[in-house]
Each structure stands twice: as structure tokens, then as C-alpha cells.
Design an enzyme around this catalytic site. Structure first.
Site, PDB file in Angstrom:
ATOM      1  N   GLY A   9       0.675  -1.233   0.025  1.00  0.00           N
ATOM      2  CA  GLY A   9      -0.011  -0.016   0.015  1.00  0.00           C
ATOM      3  C   GLY A   9       0.919   1.267   0.058  1.00  0.00           C
ATOM      4  CG  ASN A  10       4.965   1.217   1.586  1.00  0.00           C
ATOM      5  OD1 ASN A  10       4.550   0.249   1.118  1.00  0.00           O
ATOM      6  ND2 ASN A  10       6.031   1.526   2.297  1.00  0.00           N
ATOM      7  CE  LYS A 132      -8.773  -6.028   2.582  1.00  0.00           C
ATOM      8  NZ  LYS A 132      -7.285  -5.606   2.974  1.00  0.00           N
ATOM      9  CE  LYS A 221       1.112  -6.352  -1.986  1.00  0.00           C
ATOM     10  NZ  LYS A 221       1.119  -6.294  -0.510  1.00  0.00           N
ATOM     11  CE  LYS A 283       3.129  -7.521   3.729  1.00  0.00           C
ATOM     12  NZ  LYS A 283       2.303  -7.055   2.332  1.00  0.00           N
TER      13      LYS A 283
END
Ligand code: ADP
Ligand code: MG
Length: 324
Positions: A9-10, A132, A221, A283
Site C-alpha cells: 500500500g505505501n 476482509k 494481493k 505474505k
């Protein structure tokens, strides 16, 4: 070497920013300048593909829809996913192309609107399993009203305390496969830098006759990025987020950085709960899947350390065996 980079996101919007167009382009430039450095080092047979999150952008679109619903009907989640793939794909492809032009490189860059298949039997679609959180935070009163307006919504308390602690939650099903796999593979084989599977991909289901239709869901993602890595036959999977290294005992006084772990250690630490659900958990799970599929190395690090981590200087490196 074939590399897939997953941007967090960043890379597109910092947490403290409001998310206007100029801010997002500035962030994209910081990100794609680093990616251009990686491209500069690539040989003629090397390949690169990119995926990215869309949480803040999809969240903002949902808020706009909620506020404008008296005039314009809200779009479904799959369409919101497609809209943000276009938005972010455009910003990344333009800023990356501009750096490549400056470097005198002619590698083509192309963002793809990309569907990802999910299973209709995924547990996330049943009862109130949807995990989510998306869009605005609400007070308990507002949450009840939202549920009256949209009986089909699942609305959950997602923070233990505070004034606005309720949010709509949508299913986050496991990605099965990338629908545009063949087209993407051919593009990457031809040397095109492909940006795809944005925001985890547009979630779709497939009927018995092979026809696709969108579903109200959001795919993680990083897990979808791993499927994308398989499509392009990647050797390396680089997950760029906002922490330089993954930690053991995260947030505890005895917290310790992990610079290298084997597949077996990654599984053990995952089972022990060192990586939180919804952030580091998926992740590491994506990295585990990547190595089990046949990938050579997975690296998790922060955006600014991307080049150093690829050179082996920092980041958390996950490999199949100790000797690698
Ligand atoms: P992204 O937008 O890059 O996907 P996330 O917020 O989903 O970012 O994931 C990164 C976050 O994961 C870190 O900022 C940190 O708060 C959290 N996290 C959870 N468990 C760990 C851990 N074991 N080590 C490091 N960070 C962790
Ligand atoms: Mg995340």
C-alpha cells in the site's frame, strides 16, 4: 532471471496522506525510480513483472460511492477492483515509462486489467466468515442502519474499542488461478514489463460451461501475486512493504529480526503465529507457496531497501534449503 515484484500500500499512498492525485503520483515516482534501477541491471533474458495492492484506493472509491449514492448507483466490488487496477496501473506504467525514457531504454510497459479465479465453495463465502474489512468505519448505530439498507452486507466490529469500530467485511477467498495467464505469459516472454493482478485481481467465478462472472470479494494481493509469479515462471518473488525485515515475536519485547529462513522454518514460525493475519501472514504464506511451487528465492523487505535486498544485503530471505 525472472522477477515478480509485489508492491504494498505505501508504494502508492502513505498512511498519513489524503490520497489526492499529485500525492499518489509522487509516491509512484519514488517506487518506479527504484524499479527503473532494477530494470537498468537486467540482461536481455531477464524478465520483470509487477503487482500492487489497492486497499486505500478501493476504500476511497467505496466512500465516494456511499456519499454519492443518491445520484449515482454504487458499483459492485469486482467493478471497483477493475477501476482501481486501471487507476494504479496507469500511474505506475506512466511513471515507470518516464524513467525508462530518461535512461534511454525502450522496454515496453503495460498494465493489464486482470481477473483471478476463486472457488464458489471457499469458506469465506459462507455464513459470516467474510474476513476482509473494506470502506468506512461506522458507529454501532450507523452499522445497524447500513445493515438495514443492505441486508446482504456482512457488517462486523473490527476494532476492540473507539467510537467508530464497525466496518463492512467482504469474503477474501483464496486465489486459484490467473484468468489472463496465457496472454500475460506471452507478453512477459516477449520482454514486456507487465503490471497485473492489481489489488489481488478482479475476483471471478467460473461456471460448468467455462463462463466467468465477477463476485463481491477482495483477494489478498500477495497470495494472488504468487499465482502471477507462477504464470511468468518467476525465479524470484520480491514482496515490498513498510518493514525492512520480518520479525519473530512481532511487537513483543523479545522481538527479533529474521534475515534468512528456510521453507521449513517459515512454515514452523507461521504455525506458531509469528506473522499476523491480514498483513504479514499472507505474505509469508505466499512466499511458502512460491518456494513449494518451484521458485528459487522469496524476499520480503521495505520499498526503499528493494535494490539492497536483491543484492542480498538486507531483507528477509526465504529459501528452500539451508545451503542455498
Ligand atoms: P502492505 O500494504 O505492504 O501489504 P501490510 O500492512 O499488509 O502492508 O503488511 C505489513 C505489516 O505487517 C507491517 O507494517 C507490520 O505492522 C505487520 N506485521 C505483522 N506481523 C509482522 C511480523 N512478524 N514482522 C513484521 N511485520 C509484521
Ligand atoms: Mg497487505
Amino acid at each position: 532471471m525472472r522477477l515478480l515484484i509485489a508492491l504494498g500500500g505505501n508504494a502508492i499512498k502513505q498512511a498519513h496522506e489524503e490520497g489526492n492525485t499529485a500525492e499518489q503520483f509522487t509516491n509512484c515516482r519514488v517506487t518506479t525510480r527504484l524499479i527503473a534501477e532494477i530494470v537498468k541491471k537486467m540482461g536481455p533474458d531477464d524478465r520483470l513483472a509487477i503487482t500492487h495492492g489497492n486497499g486505500p484506493q478501493a476504500g476511497n472509491l467505496l466512500v465516494q460511492q456511499e456519499m454519492g449514492k443518491e445520484k449515482i448507483p454504487a458499483q459492485t466490488m469486482d467493478v471497483v477492483g477493475a477501476m482501481t487496477q486501471g487507476q494504479i496501473g496507469y500511474m505506475l506504467q506512466q511513471t515507470l515509462m518516464n524513467y525508462l525514457v530518461d535512461m534511454g531504454t525502450t522496454v515496453p510497459v503495460c498494465a493489464v486489467v486482470n481477473q483471478v479465479l476463486v472457488n464458489k465453495d471457499d469458506p469465506e463465502f459462507f455464513g459470516d466468515m467474510a474476513s476482509k474489512p473494506v470502506g468506512n468505519f461506522f458507529t454501532e448505530e450507523e452499522a445497524k442502519q447500513l445493515k438495514r439498507d443492505h441486508p446482504e452486507y456482512i457488517v462486523k466490529k473490527v476494532k476492540p474499542n473507539g467510537e467508530k469500530t464497525w466496518r463492512r467485511t467482504v469474503p477474501s477467498p483464496d486465489p486459484i488461478s490467473n484468468v489472463e495467464a496465457e496472454a500475460i505469459k506471452r507478453m512477459v516472454d516477449a520482454g514486456i514489463i507487465v503490471i497485473a493482478s492489481g489489488g489481488g485481481g478482479i475476483p471471478v467465478m467460473c461456471d460448468a460451461r467455462g463462463r466467468y462472472a465477477g463476485v463481491e470479494a477482495v483477494i489478498d494481493k500477495d497470495l494472488a501475486g504468487e499465482r502471477f509469479a507462477e504464470v511468468i515462471n518467476a525465479d524470484e518473488f520480491l514482496v515490498l512493504t513498510d518493514v525492512e525485515v520480518v520479525k519473530l515475536d512481532y511487537g513483543k519485547p523479545e522481538e527479533k529480526p529474521i534475515f534468512k529462513m528456510t521453507l521449513a522454518e517459515a512454515k514452523k514460525y507461521s504455525d506458531q503465529g509469528h506473522f499476523l493475519a491480514g498483513s504479514m501472514g499472507p505474505k509469508v504464506r505466499a512466499c511458502i507457496r512460491f518456494l513449494e511451487w518451484g521458485g528459487k528465492r522469496a524476499v520480503i523487505t521495505s520499498l526503499d531497501k528493494a535494490v539492497a535486498a536483491l543484492a542480498g544485503e538486507t531483507g528477509t530471505h526465504i529459501v528452500r534449503n539451508e545451503v542455498e
